[in-house]
Design a protein around this motif. Structure first.
Motif, PDB file in Angstrom:
ATOM      1  N   ALA A  26       0.832  -1.206   0.000  1.00  0.00           N
ATOM      2  CA  ALA A  26       0.000   0.000   0.000  1.00  0.00           C
ATOM      3  C   ALA A  26       0.867   1.257   0.000  1.00  0.00           C
ATOM      4  O   ALA A  26       0.587   2.222  -0.719  1.00  0.00           O
ATOM      5  N   PHE A  27       1.948   1.240   0.776  1.00  0.00           N
ATOM      6  CA  PHE A  27       2.856   2.395   0.807  1.00  0.00           C
ATOM      7  C   PHE A  27       3.602   2.548  -0.519  1.00  0.00           C
ATOM      8  O   PHE A  27       3.761   3.672  -1.016  1.00  0.00           O
ATOM      9  N   ARG A  28       4.064   1.427  -1.076  1.00  0.00           N
ATOM     10  CA  ARG A  28       4.763   1.511  -2.371  1.00  0.00           C
ATOM     11  C   ARG A  28       3.843   2.097  -3.436  1.00  0.00           C
ATOM     12  O   ARG A  28       4.235   2.971  -4.211  1.00  0.00           O
ATOM     13  N   LEU A  29       2.589   1.611  -3.477  1.00  0.00           N
ATOM     14  CA  LEU A  29       1.646   2.087  -4.480  1.00  0.00           C
ATOM     15  C   LEU A  29       1.301   3.563  -4.254  1.00  0.00           C
ATOM     16  O   LEU A  29       1.269   4.345  -5.202  1.00  0.00           O
ATOM     17  N   ALA A  30       1.073   3.939  -3.011  1.00  0.00           N
ATOM     18  CA  ALA A  30       0.746   5.343  -2.709  1.00  0.00           C
ATOM     19  C   ALA A  30       1.896   6.270  -3.117  1.00  0.00           C
ATOM     20  O   ALA A  30       1.667   7.332  -3.703  1.00  0.00           O
ATOM     21  N   ALA A  31       3.113   5.864  -2.805  1.00  0.00           N
ATOM     22  CA  ALA A  31       4.275   6.683  -3.179  1.00  0.00           C
ATOM     23  C   ALA A  31       4.396   6.772  -4.692  1.00  0.00           C
ATOM     24  O   ALA A  31       4.625   7.856  -5.248  1.00  0.00           O
ATOM     25  N   ALA A  32       4.226   5.651  -5.377  1.00  0.00           N
ATOM     26  CA  ALA A  32       4.350   5.634  -6.835  1.00  0.00           C
ATOM     27  C   ALA A  32       3.293   6.534  -7.480  1.00  0.00           C
ATOM     28  O   ALA A  32       3.604   7.318  -8.385  1.00  0.00           O
ATOM     29  N   ILE A  33       2.057   6.433  -7.007  1.00  0.00           N
ATOM     30  CA  ILE A  33       0.982   7.266  -7.562  1.00  0.00           C
ATOM     31  C   ILE A  33       1.254   8.744  -7.288  1.00  0.00           C
ATOM     32  O   ILE A  33       1.126   9.588  -8.181  1.00  0.00           O
ATOM     33  N   HIS A  34       1.656   9.059  -6.071  1.00  0.00           N
ATOM     34  CA  HIS A  34       1.925  10.464  -5.729  1.00  0.00           C
ATOM     35  C   HIS A  34       3.069  11.022  -6.564  1.00  0.00           C
ATOM     36  O   HIS A  34       2.947  12.112  -7.151  1.00  0.00           O
ATOM     37  N   TRP A  35       4.177  10.312  -6.622  1.00  0.00           N
ATOM     38  CA  TRP A  35       5.332  10.809  -7.363  1.00  0.00           C
ATOM     39  C   TRP A  35       5.048  10.885  -8.855  1.00  0.00           C
ATOM     40  O   TRP A  35       5.527  11.785  -9.539  1.00  0.00           O
ATOM     41  N   TYR A  36       4.246   9.950  -9.379  1.00  0.00           N
ATOM     42  CA  TYR A  36       3.855  10.020 -10.792  1.00  0.00           C
ATOM     43  C   TYR A  36       2.992  11.263 -11.023  1.00  0.00           C
ATOM     44  O   TYR A  36       3.199  11.998 -11.991  1.00  0.00           O
ATOM     45  N   SER A  37       2.025  11.497 -10.138  1.00  0.00           N
ATOM     46  CA  SER A  37       1.124  12.644 -10.306  1.00  0.00           C
ATOM     47  C   SER A  37       1.877  13.966 -10.233  1.00  0.00           C
ATOM     48  O   SER A  37       1.436  14.968 -10.805  1.00  0.00           O
ATOM     49  N   GLN A  38       3.014  13.988  -9.537  1.00  0.00           N
ATOM     50  CA  GLN A  38       3.841  15.188  -9.434  1.00  0.00           C
ATOM     51  C   GLN A  38       4.816  15.323 -10.605  1.00  0.00           C
ATOM     52  O   GLN A  38       5.555  16.295 -10.692  1.00  0.00           O
ATOM     53  N   HIS A  63      -8.057   4.038 -10.719  1.00  0.00           N
ATOM     54  CA  HIS A  63      -8.812   3.917  -9.466  1.00  0.00           C
ATOM     55  C   HIS A  63      -8.500   5.056  -8.497  1.00  0.00           C
ATOM     56  O   HIS A  63      -9.358   5.436  -7.697  1.00  0.00           O
ATOM     57  N   ALA A  64      -7.305   5.610  -8.590  1.00  0.00           N
ATOM     58  CA  ALA A  64      -6.926   6.745  -7.742  1.00  0.00           C
ATOM     59  C   ALA A  64      -7.363   8.076  -8.363  1.00  0.00           C
ATOM     60  O   ALA A  64      -7.131   9.130  -7.785  1.00  0.00           O
ATOM     61  N   MET A  65      -7.977   8.008  -9.542  1.00  0.00           N
ATOM     62  CA  MET A  65      -8.432   9.185 -10.286  1.00  0.00           C
ATOM     63  C   MET A  65      -7.283  10.143 -10.600  1.00  0.00           C
ATOM     64  O   MET A  65      -7.411  11.360 -10.499  1.00  0.00           O
ATOM     65  N   VAL A  66      -6.139   9.552 -10.954  1.00  0.00           N
ATOM     66  CA  VAL A  66      -4.961  10.314 -11.367  1.00  0.00           C
ATOM     67  C   VAL A  66      -4.817  10.138 -12.871  1.00  0.00           C
ATOM     68  O   VAL A  66      -4.749   9.004 -13.353  1.00  0.00           O
ATOM     69  N   PRO A  67      -4.789  11.221 -13.633  1.00  0.00           N
ATOM     70  CA  PRO A  67      -4.650  11.093 -15.089  1.00  0.00           C
ATOM     71  C   PRO A  67      -3.359  10.364 -15.472  1.00  0.00           C
ATOM     72  O   PRO A  67      -2.292  10.640 -14.921  1.00  0.00           O
ATOM     73  N   ALA A  68      -3.489   9.437 -16.395  1.00  0.00           N
ATOM     74  CA  ALA A  68      -2.327   8.673 -16.852  1.00  0.00           C
ATOM     75  C   ALA A  68      -1.465   9.496 -17.799  1.00  0.00           C
ATOM     76  O   ALA A  68      -0.285   9.214 -17.964  1.00  0.00           O
ATOM     77  N   CYS A  69      -2.039  10.522 -18.392  1.00  0.00           N
ATOM     78  CA  CYS A  69      -1.311  11.368 -19.343  1.00  0.00           C
ATOM     79  C   CYS A  69      -0.721  12.560 -18.597  1.00  0.00           C
ATOM     80  O   CYS A  69      -1.431  13.276 -17.902  1.00  0.00           O
ATOM     81  N   GLN A  70       0.564  12.768 -18.747  1.00  0.00           N
ATOM     82  CA  GLN A  70       1.216  13.883 -18.059  1.00  0.00           C
ATOM     83  C   GLN A  70       1.427  15.088 -18.962  1.00  0.00           C
ATOM     84  O   GLN A  70       2.075  16.037 -18.568  1.00  0.00           O
ATOM     85  N   VAL A  71       0.869  15.072 -20.148  1.00  0.00           N
ATOM     86  CA  VAL A  71       0.999  16.189 -21.076  1.00  0.00           C
ATOM     87  C   VAL A  71      -0.139  17.165 -20.812  1.00  0.00           C
ATOM     88  O   VAL A  71      -1.300  16.769 -20.733  1.00  0.00           O
ATOM     89  N   THR A  72       0.183  18.427 -20.665  1.00  0.00           N
ATOM     90  CA  THR A  72      -0.853  19.445 -20.441  1.00  0.00           C
ATOM     91  C   THR A  72      -1.553  19.751 -21.763  1.00  0.00           C
ATOM     92  O   THR A  72      -0.989  19.515 -22.851  1.00  0.00           O
ATOM     93  N   PRO A  73      -2.766  20.298 -21.705  1.00  0.00           N
ATOM     94  CA  PRO A  73      -3.452  20.676 -22.948  1.00  0.00           C
ATOM     95  C   PRO A  73      -2.626  21.654 -23.787  1.00  0.00           C
ATOM     96  O   PRO A  73      -2.613  21.566 -25.015  1.00  0.00           O
TER      97      PRO A  73
END
Length: 88
Positions: A26-38, A63-73
């Motif tokens: 759970a911690f690994r996934l949370a860290a990965a999602i957070h760092w990816y979103s940043q 499921h975390a509602m974090v966009p998979a695409c990191q490119v801005t419009p």
């Protein structure tokens, strides 16, 4: 691979994971999602950190509602403009 030790209050472990054994994942996934979103790590590195396949990591992002695409419009519009000028 490095190992870290994190102390958390007992009552939080139930909110974070289904069991004590699930806490590290759970911690690994949370860290990965957070760092990816940043924008600090890529999808591939996020999947590696979370010990998931890339498809599994994409599913976790969904499921975390974090966009998979990191490119801005704006970046996408610029790329499309450049491609259009190049005749692509």
């Amino acid at each position: 691979m490095k190992t870290i030790m994190i102390e958390i209050p007992e009552h939080l472990s139930v909110a974070i994971a289904e069991s004590e054994d699930d806490l590290p994942q759970a911690f690994r996934l949370a860290a990965a999602i957070h760092w990816y979103s940043q924008g600090l790590i890529s999808q591939g590195k996020g999947a590696e950190l979370a010990r998931l396949t890339r498809a599994g990591f994409l599913d976790a992002l969904f499921h975390a509602m974090v966009p998979a695409c990191q490119v801005t419009p704006e970046e996408l519009a610029e790329e499309l403009g450049l491609a259009s000028k190049a005749g692509v």
